[in-house]
Design a protein around this motif. Sequence first.
Motif, PDB file in Angstrom:
ATOM      1  N   TYR A 124       5.228   5.921  12.300  1.00 39.30           N
ATOM      2  CA  TYR A 124       3.942   5.066  11.864  1.00 39.30           C
ATOM      3  C   TYR A 124       3.762   5.037  10.279  1.00 39.30           C
ATOM      4  O   TYR A 124       4.248   5.870   9.517  1.00 39.30           O
ATOM      5  CB  TYR A 124       2.596   5.379  12.418  1.00 39.30           C
ATOM      6  CG  TYR A 124       2.116   6.758  12.123  1.00 39.30           C
ATOM      7  CD1 TYR A 124       1.300   6.987  11.126  1.00 39.30           C
ATOM      8  CD2 TYR A 124       2.604   7.793  12.932  1.00 39.30           C
ATOM      9  CE1 TYR A 124       0.718   8.208  10.781  1.00 39.30           C
ATOM     10  CE2 TYR A 124       2.063   9.107  12.558  1.00 39.30           C
ATOM     11  CZ  TYR A 124       1.292   9.296  11.624  1.00 39.30           C
ATOM     12  OH  TYR A 124       0.638  10.693  11.191  1.00 39.30           O
ATOM     13  N   HIS A 125       2.933   3.974   9.503  1.00 39.41           N
ATOM     14  CA  HIS A 125       2.993   4.123   8.353  1.00 39.41           C
ATOM     15  C   HIS A 125       1.398   4.085   8.037  1.00 39.41           C
ATOM     16  O   HIS A 125       0.449   3.642   8.569  1.00 39.41           O
ATOM     17  CB  HIS A 125       3.200   2.581   7.730  1.00 39.41           C
ATOM     18  CG  HIS A 125       3.078   2.318   6.296  1.00 39.41           C
ATOM     19  ND1 HIS A 125       1.877   1.552   5.911  1.00 39.41           N
ATOM     20  CD2 HIS A 125       3.740   2.684   5.320  1.00 39.41           C
ATOM     21  CE1 HIS A 125       1.962   1.591   4.662  1.00 39.41           C
ATOM     22  NE2 HIS A 125       3.079   2.519   4.143  1.00 39.41           N
TER      23      HIS A 125
ATOM     24  N   GLY B  95      -7.235   4.881   4.895  1.00 38.94           N
ATOM     25  CA  GLY B  95      -6.153   4.224   5.374  1.00 38.94           C
ATOM     26  C   GLY B  95      -6.251   4.012   6.715  1.00 38.94           C
ATOM     27  O   GLY B  95      -7.060   4.488   7.521  1.00 38.94           O
ATOM     28  N   ALA B  96      -5.283   3.207   7.161  1.00 36.71           N
ATOM     29  CA  ALA B  96      -5.014   2.838   8.649  1.00 36.71           C
ATOM     30  C   ALA B  96      -3.612   3.028   9.070  1.00 36.71           C
ATOM     31  O   ALA B  96      -2.570   3.193   8.068  1.00 36.71           O
ATOM     32  CB  ALA B  96      -5.331   1.414   8.950  1.00 36.71           C
ATOM     33  N   ALA B  97      -3.450   3.689  10.150  1.00 37.45           N
ATOM     34  CA  ALA B  97      -2.097   4.110  10.720  1.00 37.45           C
ATOM     35  C   ALA B  97      -1.528   2.710  11.536  1.00 37.45           C
ATOM     36  O   ALA B  97      -1.982   2.345  12.709  1.00 37.45           O
ATOM     37  CB  ALA B  97      -1.953   5.483  11.481  1.00 37.45           C
ATOM     38  N   ASN B  98      -0.533   2.437  11.110  1.00 41.20           N
ATOM     39  CA  ASN B  98       0.209   1.301  11.791  1.00 41.20           C
ATOM     40  C   ASN B  98       1.405   1.560  12.363  1.00 41.20           C
ATOM     41  O   ASN B  98       2.331   1.909  11.544  1.00 41.20           O
ATOM     42  CB  ASN B  98       0.559   0.099  10.871  1.00 41.20           C
ATOM     43  CG  ASN B  98      -0.833  -0.499  10.117  1.00 41.20           C
ATOM     44  OD1 ASN B  98      -1.698  -0.885  10.888  1.00 41.20           O
ATOM     45  ND2 ASN B  98      -0.802  -0.535   8.726  1.00 41.20           N
ATOM     46  N   THR B  99       1.576   1.468  13.674  1.00 39.02           N
ATOM     47  CA  THR B  99       3.024   1.846  14.386  1.00 39.02           C
ATOM     48  C   THR B  99       4.010   1.015  13.989  1.00 39.02           C
ATOM     49  O   THR B  99       3.965  -0.136  14.383  1.00 39.02           O
ATOM     50  CB  THR B  99       2.525   2.211  15.795  1.00 39.02           C
ATOM     51  OG1 THR B  99       1.531   3.010  16.112  1.00 39.02           O
ATOM     52  CG2 THR B  99       3.595   2.560  16.728  1.00 39.02           C
ATOM     53  N   LEU B 100       5.154   1.694  13.733  1.00 34.08           N
ATOM     54  CA  LEU B 100       6.432   0.619  13.395  1.00 34.08           C
ATOM     55  C   LEU B 100       7.298   0.840  14.585  1.00 34.08           C
ATOM     56  O   LEU B 100       8.050  -0.105  14.996  1.00 34.08           O
ATOM     57  CB  LEU B 100       7.001   1.066  12.191  1.00 34.08           C
ATOM     58  CG  LEU B 100       6.203   1.074  11.098  1.00 34.08           C
ATOM     59  CD1 LEU B 100       6.965   1.585   9.821  1.00 34.08           C
ATOM     60  CD2 LEU B 100       5.815  -0.637  10.758  1.00 34.08           C
TER      61      LEU B 100
ATOM     62  N   HIS C 191       7.119   5.916   1.443  1.00 40.64           N
ATOM     63  CA  HIS C 191       6.335   7.001   0.919  1.00 40.64           C
ATOM     64  C   HIS C 191       5.179   7.025   1.958  1.00 40.64           C
ATOM     65  O   HIS C 191       4.565   8.348   1.738  1.00 40.64           O
ATOM     66  CB  HIS C 191       5.782   6.724  -0.449  1.00 40.64           C
ATOM     67  CG  HIS C 191       6.842   6.843  -1.363  1.00 40.64           C
ATOM     68  ND1 HIS C 191       7.185   7.998  -1.946  1.00 40.64           N
ATOM     69  CD2 HIS C 191       7.701   5.976  -2.230  1.00 40.64           C
ATOM     70  CE1 HIS C 191       8.098   7.937  -2.663  1.00 40.64           C
ATOM     71  NE2 HIS C 191       8.684   6.654  -2.671  1.00 40.64           N
ATOM     72  N   GLY C 192       4.720   6.207   2.844  1.00 39.98           N
ATOM     73  CA  GLY C 192       3.887   6.327   3.775  1.00 39.98           C
ATOM     74  C   GLY C 192       4.133   6.447   5.194  1.00 39.98           C
ATOM     75  O   GLY C 192       3.165   6.196   6.033  1.00 39.98           O
ATOM     76  N   LEU C 193       5.450   6.732   5.566  1.00 38.98           N
ATOM     77  CA  LEU C 193       5.896   6.892   6.862  1.00 38.98           C
ATOM     78  C   LEU C 193       5.439   8.363   7.381  1.00 38.98           C
ATOM     79  O   LEU C 193       5.931   9.463   6.459  1.00 38.98           O
ATOM     80  CB  LEU C 193       7.283   6.490   6.887  1.00 38.98           C
ATOM     81  CG  LEU C 193       7.786   5.062   6.626  1.00 38.98           C
ATOM     82  CD1 LEU C 193       9.234   4.817   6.818  1.00 38.98           C
ATOM     83  CD2 LEU C 193       6.947   4.188   7.546  1.00 38.98           C
ATOM     84  N   PHE C 194       5.156   8.483   8.554  1.00 34.84           N
ATOM     85  CA  PHE C 194       5.131   9.718   9.236  1.00 34.84           C
ATOM     86  C   PHE C 194       5.794   9.661  10.556  1.00 34.84           C
ATOM     87  O   PHE C 194       5.801   8.518  11.123  1.00 34.84           O
ATOM     88  CB  PHE C 194       3.883  10.032   9.173  1.00 34.84           C
ATOM     89  CG  PHE C 194       3.073  10.435   7.916  1.00 34.84           C
ATOM     90  CD1 PHE C 194       3.015  11.681   7.541  1.00 34.84           C
ATOM     91  CD2 PHE C 194       2.501   9.247   7.416  1.00 34.84           C
ATOM     92  CE1 PHE C 194       2.310  11.906   6.566  1.00 34.84           C
ATOM     93  CE2 PHE C 194       2.041   9.690   6.124  1.00 34.84           C
ATOM     94  CZ  PHE C 194       2.090  10.903   5.484  1.00 34.84           C
TER      95      PHE C 194
END
Length: 68
Positions: A13-14, A22-27, A48-51
């Motif tokens: 997710y980003h 912020g918001a977590a957007n699943t990729l 830089h914002g991926l987890f």
Amino acid sequence: MRSTYLEASVRLYHLDGGSEGGAANTLFYGPLSEAMNVAALQSEDVQHGLFIATDNDVVAYLDLVEDW
């Protein structure tokens, strides 16, 4: 990240840098190996914002890719 394997189910997710945290957007949901491929295709700014989340841990993509 705690011990895992290439076919472990993960969530990629980003996390955007919004003012309220912020918001977590699943990729992607699926195997770690595919999540790493999807993450590598993202722009540098997005990376830089991926987890990556497993069932017992969360790690920043860029921290994980150093060991990949």
